[in-house]
Design an enzyme around this catalytic site. Structure first.
Site, PDB file in Angstrom:
ATOM      1  CG  ASN A   1      -1.745   1.249   1.362  1.00 25.99           C
ATOM      2  OD1 ASN A   1      -2.860   1.311   0.864  1.00 25.99           O
ATOM      3  ND2 ASN A   1      -1.235   2.268   2.042  1.00 25.99           N
TER       4      ASN A   1
ATOM      5  CG  ASN B   1       2.793  -6.848   6.766  1.00 23.22           C
ATOM      6  OD1 ASN B   1       3.456  -5.908   6.341  1.00 23.22           O
ATOM      7  ND2 ASN B   1       3.335  -7.983   7.135  1.00 23.22           N
TER       8      ASN B   1
ATOM      9  CB  VAL C   1       5.535  -4.140   4.400  1.00 26.23           C
ATOM     10  CG1 VAL C   1       6.183  -4.192   3.035  1.00 26.23           C
ATOM     11  CG2 VAL C   1       6.564  -3.702   5.453  1.00 26.23           C
ATOM     12  CD  GLU C   2       1.968  -8.607   3.268  1.00 29.05           C
ATOM     13  OE1 GLU C   2       1.127  -9.207   2.576  1.00 29.05           O
ATOM     14  OE2 GLU C   2       2.584  -9.143   4.206  1.00 29.05           O
ATOM     15  CG  MET C   3      -3.380  -5.452   1.970  1.00 31.09           C
ATOM     16  SD  MET C   3      -4.568  -6.814   2.108  1.00 31.09           S
ATOM     17  CE  MET C   3      -6.019  -6.033   1.422  1.00 31.09           C
TER      18      MET C   3
END
Length: 357
Positions: free
Chosen positions: A112, A153, A155-157
């Site tokens: 994201n 997370n 780093v992710e969503m």
């Protein structure tokens, strides 16, 4: 010589069957449809059937029963960018179902936040519910637990909290209705746990029968001669000691690099210690969950770090690292031909894209 070869094949088969005993106990919980018993099988078909078994129609279990309402809700959530902080990332962004692979074909997936990338290659969600655990290090016990991880997370969503996720979805009238329909007996239907369960329900339908399954079911012409030779080689050299069961893997943990350090052949930029990061046990250094080989021809690049782009190279590296075998070009080509028979298709209903959010 022929007798010796047969003895070797049966020895490999025996070892594989013993190793897969625990997996079969777990798989016994998974629902399957009854099929007509086929008795007129060739020796190779019988071997394949004993090693790989039958792919179920869904990965429903006693704990996770499926309903059309849960599946529909899970599908909507899977494709919804609103589960990410800036409304830019969905489950499908990294685990793309529209390209038939369940992955994004990148070494590492963008998150994201601009410029952020995940630390490991995104595994396919196709057939993932059949596996013993989720993520390369097995830190999530099932697809339901896995589904909740990336949403929070950073780093992710990158959603800041479970509360923030619930607040966002609760403001959407359609979701309030869909959760109440999918979880009619729940006092509070729209919960973070039910988000996980719904996405998991959808993922438990993402099974992809292939030509190999047709071959095991009795169709002698489902595989051509080259593919059959590849299957026979795959069995005889010992690949089945790790890649067995109805997901052709995903049912054990193994050290990556039994006969050599993996990074010497993969040229990995980072040395990943694998499951050790979760357990802190020395014996788990460089140990990873064995990936499924279903749809492997489509899920490049390969390994936990996406360090190898070509399937041919991945096959040769695995033979050398795990079995200490140097494959001939012909053996490699035959195994690759067999691995291509593991590609299957999702039903058209699952592939239908959701309406734009």
């Amino acid at each position: 010589m022929k007798k010796m070869k047969n003895k070797l094949l049966y020895a490999v088969l025996f070892i594989a069957l013993v190793a897969c005993n625990n997996t079969r106990k777990k798989a016994a919980k998974i629902s399957t449809e009854k099929v007509e018993k086929v008795t007129d099988l060739t020796p190779l078909q019988k071997q394949a059937k004993a090693l790989f078994g039958q792919l179920p129609t869904t990965a429903a279990t006693a704990e996770y029963q499926l309903s059309s309402e849960k599946i529909a809700l899970g599908k909507k959530l899977y494709f919804d960018n609103r589960l990410s902080k800036d409304n830019t990332i969905s489950c499908n962004s990294c685990h793309n179902l529209n390209n038939g692979s369940g992955v994004d074909n990148l070494s590492f997936s963008p998150g994201n936040n601009k410029g952020s990338f995940g630390g490991r290659n995104a595994p396919t969600t196709l057939n993932a519910a059949l596996q013993i655990a989720q993520f390369w290090d097995g830190r999530a016990k099932d697809v339901e637990e896995q589904a909740g991880g990336p949403i929070l997370n950073s780093v992710e969503m990158a959603m800041p909290s479970k509360t923030a996720v619930i607040k966002r979805l609760s403001a959407i009238k359609e979701y309030n209705h869909l959760f109440k329909t999918a979880f009619p007996n729940a006092k509070t239907a729209l919960t973070y746990r039910n988000i996980e369960v719904a996405i998991g329900a959808f993922e438990r339908t993402l099974l992809t029968p292939s030509k190999l399954d047709d071959f095991i079911s009795g169709n002698k012409t489902a595989l051509n001669d080259k593919e059959k030779k590849g299957l026979a080689t795959f069995i005889s050299i010992g690949c089945v000691s790790c890649h067995m069961g109805n997901d052709i893997g995903g049912n054990s943990y193994q050290k990556f690099g039994v006969f050599s350090d993996y990074w010497k052949l993969t040229k990995s930029k980072k040395i990943d210690k694998g499951r050790f990061d979760v357990t802190k046990n020395e014996s788990d250094k460089y140990v990873f969950k064995v990936p499924s080989l279903r749809n492997v021809a489509k899920t490049y690049p390969y390994f936990h770090d996406g360090s190898v782009k070509k399937l041919e190279d991945a096959v040769k590296i695995m033979a050398k690292l795990q079995l200490n075998k140097e494959l001939t070009p012909k053996e490699t080509a035959n195994i690759v031909a067999f691995l291509n028979t593991l590609s299957g298709e999702l039903s058209p209903q699952i592939l239908n894209k959701n309406k734009k959010q």
